[in-house]
Write a protein that holds these residues in place. Structure first.
Motif, PDB file in Angstrom:
ATOM      1  N   MET A   1       0.820  -1.214   0.000  1.00 35.98           N
ATOM      2  CA  MET A   1       0.000   0.000   0.000  1.00 35.98           C
ATOM      3  C   MET A   1       0.852   1.262   0.000  1.00 35.98           C
ATOM      4  SD  MET A   1      -2.835   1.286   2.794  1.00 35.98           S
ATOM      5  CE  MET A   1      -1.545   1.853   3.904  1.00 35.98           C
ATOM      6  N   THR A   2       2.000   1.222   0.670  1.00 33.73           N
ATOM      7  CA  THR A   2       2.884   2.382   0.740  1.00 33.73           C
ATOM      8  C   THR A   2       3.894   2.407  -0.405  1.00 33.73           C
ATOM      9  OG1 THR A   2       4.339   1.146   2.249  1.00 33.73           O
ATOM     10  CG2 THR A   2       2.666   2.587   3.240  1.00 33.73           C
ATOM     11  N   PHE A   3       3.768   1.456  -1.348  1.00 33.64           N
ATOM     12  CA  PHE A   3       4.610   1.395  -2.561  1.00 33.64           C
ATOM     13  C   PHE A   3       6.095   1.222  -2.242  1.00 33.64           C
ATOM     14  CE2 PHE A   3       0.971   4.185  -3.669  1.00 33.64           C
ATOM     15  CZ  PHE A   3       0.352   3.339  -4.583  1.00 33.64           C
ATOM     16  N   GLU A   4       6.394   0.533  -1.134  1.00 36.16           N
ATOM     17  CA  GLU A   4       7.780   0.278  -0.749  1.00 36.16           C
ATOM     18  C   GLU A   4       8.257  -1.014  -1.428  1.00 36.16           C
ATOM     19  OE1 GLU A   4      11.471   0.633   0.796  1.00 36.16           O
ATOM     20  OE2 GLU A   4       9.869   2.128   0.880  1.00 36.16           O
ATOM     21  N   ASP A   5       8.888  -0.890  -2.616  1.00 39.14           N
ATOM     22  CA  ASP A   5       9.387  -2.038  -3.378  1.00 39.14           C
ATOM     23  C   ASP A   5       8.303  -3.105  -3.580  1.00 39.14           C
ATOM     24  OD1 ASP A   5      11.893  -0.913  -3.607  1.00 39.14           O
ATOM     25  OD2 ASP A   5      12.641  -1.845  -1.774  1.00 39.14           O
ATOM     26  N   TRP A   6       7.066  -2.638  -3.816  1.00 35.34           N
ATOM     27  CA  TRP A   6       5.959  -3.587  -3.937  1.00 35.34           C
ATOM     28  C   TRP A   6       6.053  -4.411  -5.216  1.00 35.34           C
ATOM     29  CZ3 TRP A   6       2.059  -3.562  -7.722  1.00 35.34           C
ATOM     30  CH2 TRP A   6       2.098  -2.471  -8.609  1.00 35.34           C
ATOM     31  N   THR A   7       6.719  -3.861  -6.240  1.00 37.51           N
ATOM     32  CA  THR A   7       6.829  -4.617  -7.496  1.00 37.51           C
ATOM     33  C   THR A   7       7.688  -5.873  -7.319  1.00 37.51           C
ATOM     34  OG1 THR A   7       8.658  -3.151  -8.135  1.00 37.51           O
ATOM     35  CG2 THR A   7       6.464  -2.609  -8.974  1.00 37.51           C
ATOM     36  N   ASP A   8       8.682  -5.835  -6.414  1.00 38.36           N
ATOM     37  CA  ASP A   8       9.485  -7.037  -6.154  1.00 38.36           C
ATOM     38  C   ASP A   8       8.613  -8.158  -5.598  1.00 38.36           C
ATOM     39  OD1 ASP A   8      11.643  -5.574  -6.954  1.00 38.36           O
ATOM     40  OD2 ASP A   8      12.312  -5.084  -4.925  1.00 38.36           O
ATOM     41  N   VAL A   9       7.678  -7.775  -4.696  1.00 40.59           N
ATOM     42  CA  VAL A   9       6.759  -8.770  -4.141  1.00 40.59           C
ATOM     43  C   VAL A   9       5.850  -9.316  -5.222  1.00 40.59           C
ATOM     44  CG1 VAL A   9       4.970  -9.168  -2.405  1.00 40.59           C
ATOM     45  CG2 VAL A   9       6.831  -7.563  -1.924  1.00 40.59           C
ATOM     46  N   MET A  10       5.363  -8.436  -6.090  1.00 41.32           N
ATOM     47  CA  MET A  10       4.434  -8.862  -7.141  1.00 41.32           C
ATOM     48  C   MET A  10       5.125  -9.781  -8.153  1.00 41.32           C
ATOM     49  SD  MET A  10       2.215  -6.517  -9.793  1.00 41.32           S
ATOM     50  CE  MET A  10       3.697  -5.931 -10.637  1.00 41.32           C
ATOM     51  N   TYR A  11       6.314  -9.393  -8.601  1.00 36.13           N
ATOM     52  CA  TYR A  11       7.002 -10.208  -9.602  1.00 36.13           C
ATOM     53  C   TYR A  11       7.361 -11.590  -9.065  1.00 36.13           C
ATOM     54  CZ  TYR A  11       7.420  -5.960 -12.416  1.00 36.13           C
ATOM     55  OH  TYR A  11       7.152  -4.845 -13.155  1.00 36.13           O
ATOM     56  N   GLU A  12       7.629 -11.667  -7.763  1.00 35.04           N
ATOM     57  CA  GLU A  12       7.953 -12.965  -7.166  1.00 35.04           C
ATOM     58  C   GLU A  12       6.766 -13.920  -7.242  1.00 35.04           C
ATOM     59  OE1 GLU A  12      10.275 -14.404  -3.159  1.00 35.04           O
ATOM     60  OE2 GLU A  12       8.579 -13.040  -2.910  1.00 35.04           O
ATOM     61  N   THR A  13       5.567 -13.434  -6.970  1.00 35.71           N
ATOM     62  CA  THR A  13       4.389 -14.303  -7.027  1.00 35.71           C
ATOM     63  C   THR A  13       3.926 -14.535  -8.465  1.00 35.71           C
ATOM     64  OG1 THR A  13       2.924 -12.392  -6.728  1.00 35.71           O
ATOM     65  CG2 THR A  13       3.621 -13.579  -4.757  1.00 35.71           C
ATOM     66  N   MET A  14       4.225 -13.596  -9.359  1.00 38.07           N
ATOM     67  CA  MET A  14       3.816 -13.766 -10.764  1.00 38.07           C
ATOM     68  C   MET A  14       4.566 -14.893 -11.449  1.00 38.07           C
ATOM     69  SD  MET A  14       3.201  -9.853 -12.148  1.00 38.07           S
ATOM     70  CE  MET A  14       3.019 -10.455 -13.850  1.00 38.07           C
ATOM     71  N   LYS A  15       5.713 -15.285 -10.902  1.00 33.96           N
ATOM     72  CA  LYS A  15       6.442 -16.417 -11.480  1.00 33.96           C
ATOM     73  C   LYS A  15       5.656 -17.717 -11.323  1.00 33.96           C
ATOM     74  CE  LYS A  15      11.022 -14.395 -10.612  1.00 33.96           C
ATOM     75  NZ  LYS A  15      12.295 -14.538  -9.861  1.00 33.96           N
ATOM     76  N   VAL A  16       4.851 -17.780 -10.267  1.00 31.08           N
ATOM     77  CA  VAL A  16       4.029 -18.980 -10.031  1.00 31.08           C
ATOM     78  C   VAL A  16       2.588 -18.741 -10.483  1.00 31.08           C
ATOM     79  CG1 VAL A  16       3.212 -20.605  -8.282  1.00 31.08           C
ATOM     80  CG2 VAL A  16       5.494 -19.572  -8.066  1.00 31.08           C
ATOM     81  N   TYR A  17       2.049 -17.557 -10.175  1.00 32.37           N
ATOM     82  CA  TYR A  17       0.679 -17.195 -10.564  1.00 32.37           C
ATOM     83  C   TYR A  17       0.761 -15.961 -11.477  1.00 32.37           C
ATOM     84  CZ  TYR A  17      -0.587 -20.161  -6.598  1.00 32.37           C
ATOM     85  OH  TYR A  17      -0.718 -21.213  -5.721  1.00 32.37           O
ATOM     86  N   PRO A  18       0.788 -16.157 -12.771  1.00 30.31           N
ATOM     87  CA  PRO A  18       0.956 -15.025 -13.692  1.00 30.31           C
ATOM     88  C   PRO A  18      -0.114 -13.935 -13.545  1.00 30.31           C
ATOM     89  CG  PRO A  18       1.267 -17.102 -14.839  1.00 30.31           C
ATOM     90  CD  PRO A  18       0.737 -17.448 -13.488  1.00 30.31           C
ATOM     91  N   LEU A  19      -1.317 -14.307 -13.110  1.00 31.71           N
ATOM     92  CA  LEU A  19      -2.396 -13.325 -12.976  1.00 31.71           C
ATOM     93  C   LEU A  19      -2.448 -12.689 -11.580  1.00 31.71           C
ATOM     94  CD1 LEU A  19      -5.286 -15.142 -14.886  1.00 31.71           C
ATOM     95  CD2 LEU A  19      -3.786 -13.311 -15.712  1.00 31.71           C
ATOM     96  N   SER A  20      -1.439 -12.938 -10.769  1.00 31.14           N
ATOM     97  CA  SER A  20      -1.478 -12.383  -9.416  1.00 31.14           C
ATOM     98  C   SER A  20      -1.335 -10.861  -9.412  1.00 31.14           C
ATOM     99  CB  SER A  20      -0.371 -13.006  -8.557  1.00 31.14           C
ATOM    100  OG  SER A  20       0.908 -12.705  -9.080  1.00 31.14           O
ATOM    101  N   TRP A  21      -0.962 -10.278 -10.542  1.00 27.62           N
ATOM    102  CA  TRP A  21      -0.897  -8.822 -10.613  1.00 27.62           C
ATOM    103  C   TRP A  21      -2.254  -8.185 -10.303  1.00 27.62           C
ATOM    104  CZ3 TRP A  21      -4.296  -6.740 -14.023  1.00 27.62           C
ATOM    105  CH2 TRP A  21      -4.761  -7.547 -15.055  1.00 27.62           C
TER     106      TRP A  21
END
Length: 273
Positions: free
Chosen positions: A182-202
């Motif tokens: 929510m505070t945009f603190e390196d949130w894309t790193d968290v998202m890309y990590e889960t997208m490797k397993v769940y591509p639609l997790s974005w």
């Protein structure tokens, strides 16, 4: 010099813009002295700061006395929470507790003297009053945000825990991770990590950001702005009422003077007869 004259002079001094700016300057100097004490300074400078602090305390005491004398209804002076706060801060500052077990309390009180800026400047006082008045409505917004956090944290812990247990191991850790998102603190790193397993997790992250960072933030801003407008309207109404009362008092005084003049003229006319 009678009491009324003293009160009139106190009112004039209290409403004097230069005196108000002087008090604000003293408060700023007081805040700077609190910060200066956190540095390693020579003993001579430290002693000078102590004497300055004593002088500032007595200036604050003088300002409180002026405000008390200027108050028409002395009993209502302490009905104002800011007057009570200012008086307590000044009184505690006068107690010599720096070399005792209560020295920490004395330092904390001197830190809180910075808050006297709010009681001196009406605009700051209005902002703080608006924020306090908005708290009941903001409470429901916070409750709704907690529900959204809880739902998304449960989903995240269910699906993403096998990917990274440090971020999604349980629901409490998941809520901390979502706060990071929510505070945009390196949130894309968290998202890309889960997208490797769940591509639609974005979609999980984007929908969460929309609900919390955008929708709820705008709701909070809207509530605070509405309360601030109500506070402005209430202050204008009180000012208009005071001006109306002052006009009525002036009109009453003029009528009383006219009655006195008519009475004197009648008495003079009867005496001439």
């Amino acid at each position: 010099m009678n009491i009324q004259t003293i009160q009139d002079r106190a009112i004039a001094l209290k409403n004097n813009r230069a005196f108000e700016l002087f008090v604000v300057g003293v408060i700023i100097i007081s805040a700077l002295l609190v910060g200066a004490k956190t540095y390693a300074i020579p003993d001579a400078v430290s002693q000078m700061i102590v004497w300055l602090d004593v002088g500032i305390t007595f200036l604050f005491l003088f300002e409180i006395i002026v405000r008390f004398i200027a108050e028409p209804n002395k009993k209502r002076f302490f009905h104002n929470g800011w007057n009570v706060f200012d008086t307590l801060v000044v009184v505690v500052s006068l107690i010599p507790i720096d070399n005792s077990d209560m020295a920490l309390v004395g330092r904390l009180v001197r830190v809180f003297r910075v808050l006297r800026m709010v009681s001196i400047i009406p605009e700051l006082r209005m902002l703080l009053n608006s924020l306090v008045r908005a708290l009941p409505q903001l409470g429901y917004v916070v409750l709704l945000m907690f529900i959204i956090f809880y739902i998304y944290a449960a989903i995240g812990a269910t699906f993403f825990a096998p990917i990274n247990r440090e971020l999604w191991g349980d629901i409490t850790i998941s809520m901390l991770t979502l706060f990071r998102v929510m505070t945009f603190e390196d949130w894309t790193d968290v998202m890309y990590e889960t997208m490797k397993v769940y591509p639609l997790s974005w979609s999980f992250y984007l929908s969460f950001i929309f609900f919390t960072a955008f929708a709820f933030l705008n709701m909070v801003i809207g509530i605070v702005v509405n309360v601030l407008e109500d506070e402005h309207a209430r202050e204008r109404a009180e000012k208009d009422e005071e001006e109306g009362n002052a006009s009525m008092n002036d009109l009453r005084d003029e009528i009383q003077e006219l009655k006195s003049m008519i009475t004197r003229l009648e008495q003079r006319g009867s005496s001439n007869q």
